[in-house]
Design an enzyme around this catalytic site. Structure first.
Site, short mmCIF file in Angstrom:
data_model
loop_
_atom_site.label_atom_id
_atom_site.label_comp_id
_atom_site.label_asym_id
_atom_site.label_seq_id
_atom_site.Cartn_x
_atom_site.Cartn_y
_atom_site.Cartn_z
CE1 TYR A 128 -4.33 -1.35 0.69
CE2 TYR A 128 -3.09 -2.88 2.07
CZ TYR A 128 -4.26 -2.53 1.41
OH TYR A 128 -5.34 -3.37 1.46
CE1 TYR A 167 -2.37 -6.48 4.18
CE2 TYR A 167 -3.21 -6.21 1.94
CZ TYR A 167 -3.37 -6.10 3.31
OH TYR A 167 -4.54 -5.59 3.80
NE ARG A 177 -6.69 -10.20 5.43
CZ ARG A 177 -7.72 -9.52 4.91
NH1 ARG A 177 -7.69 -8.21 4.83
NH2 ARG A 177 -8.80 -10.13 4.48
CG HIS A 180 -8.05 -7.63 0.60
ND1 HIS A 180 -6.91 -8.22 1.08
CD2 HIS A 180 -8.07 -6.38 1.13
CE1 HIS A 180 -6.27 -7.38 1.88
NE2 HIS A 180 -6.94 -6.25 1.92
CG HIS A 182 -9.74 -2.40 1.70
ND1 HIS A 182 -10.05 -2.82 2.97
CD2 HIS A 182 -8.47 -2.79 1.47
CE1 HIS A 182 -9.00 -3.44 3.49
NE2 HIS A 182 -8.02 -3.44 2.60
FE LIG Z 1 -6.15 -4.48 2.82
#
Ligand SMILES: [Fe+2]
Length: 262
Positions: A128, A167, A177, A180, A182
């Site tokens: 991110y 990640y 995770r 995905h 959001h």
């Molecule tokens: Fe996330």
């Protein structure tokens, strides 16, 4: 307490706790005839919920009149280009180019039109653009990972983006995770603002992920997974995924509590 002092659980320990909640939920569902389609607020396998879940009854507040009538997003406020996350910089982002489209519907299957859909996600390496994300994977100078769209008259939305990578996170040792995206959605009132995540079919991390597994009903889990749609794929350009979002009713998409941030 320093980070080093935290004793991380193993995946096996977390998976055992996931199964324990699942068994308890299944027993209760057998008793009541109603499966739990929302995660429990205190869900030990997802470590942060132990620290952050409400411990008192929620305070009910009657919304102001304006909150009942808004939001009303004018088309001029959201540029159509904002739904294309691959053209926000000088160059093309790295990774698998995809489209994600679908319809936003209410519990009766009626389109939720003219409403803001916001999306944020990691890049193809699972990183991110955020100062708290110190995952040692490369940032992509051509990818920010945020987009917005307004639903059409038929409730439809469409984003072009890059498939995010999985990640690691610090919930437990070797925790990852599943890939995905959001999503944030508004119904036709501010008080209906809802936040959730879309996943990709066949991800091997589903069985291990305490956030995905916090929903104990398999049908409700399945509704978070986008469907590969060959008709939406563009020849020699991008792969297409479809994901319909139902805001209310028995087939509602699971929506996460407001304090979740992973
Ligand atoms: Fe996330």
């Amino acid at each position: 307490m320093g980070r080093e002092a935290i004793v991380m659980q193993t995946q096996e320990q977390v998976s055992a706790r996931i199964r324990a909640v699942e068994a308890d939920a299944a027993a209760r569902a057998a008793e009541t005839g109603a499966p739990e389609t929302h995660p429990r607020r205190d869900y030990p396998p997802y470590r942060s919920t132990e620290l952050r879940h409400p411990t008192h009854e929620l305070v009910r507040v009657d919304p102001e009149e304006i909150e009942r009538l808004s939001p009303a997003f004018g088309h001029s406020d959201v540029d159509p280009l904002e739904s294309d996350l691959t053209i926000q910089h000088a160059g093309e982002p790295l990774g698998e180019r995809i489209t994600v489209g679908g319809r936003v519907l209410d519990g009766e299957g009626r389109p939720v039109r003219g409403q803001l859909v916001e999306l944020w996600q990691a890049n193809s390496s699972g990183r991110y653009v955020h100062k708290r994300d110190q995952h040692p994977a490369p940032l992509d100078p051509n990818f920010t990972g945020v987009g917005r769209a307004i639903t059409g008259d038929d409730g439809s939305y469409l984003f072009r983006t890059i498939k995010p990578g999985p990640y690691p996170w610090r919930n437990h040792r070797n925790a990852w995770r599943p890939a995905h995206i959001h999503f944030s959605l508004f119904g036709d009132q501010f008080t209906q603002r809802l936040v959730t995540q879309m996943y990709f079919p066949g991800d091997p991390l589903f069985a291990l992920d305490p956030i995905y597994q916090s929903i104990t009903d398999q049908g409700a889990r399945d509704r978070l997974i986008g469907r590969y749609d060959h008709e939406s794929s563009v020849s020699e350009f991008s792969l297409g995924y479809r994901w319909d979002i139902v805001l209310t009713g028995a087939r509602a998409t699971w929506l996460e509590p407001e304090d979740a941030d992973e």
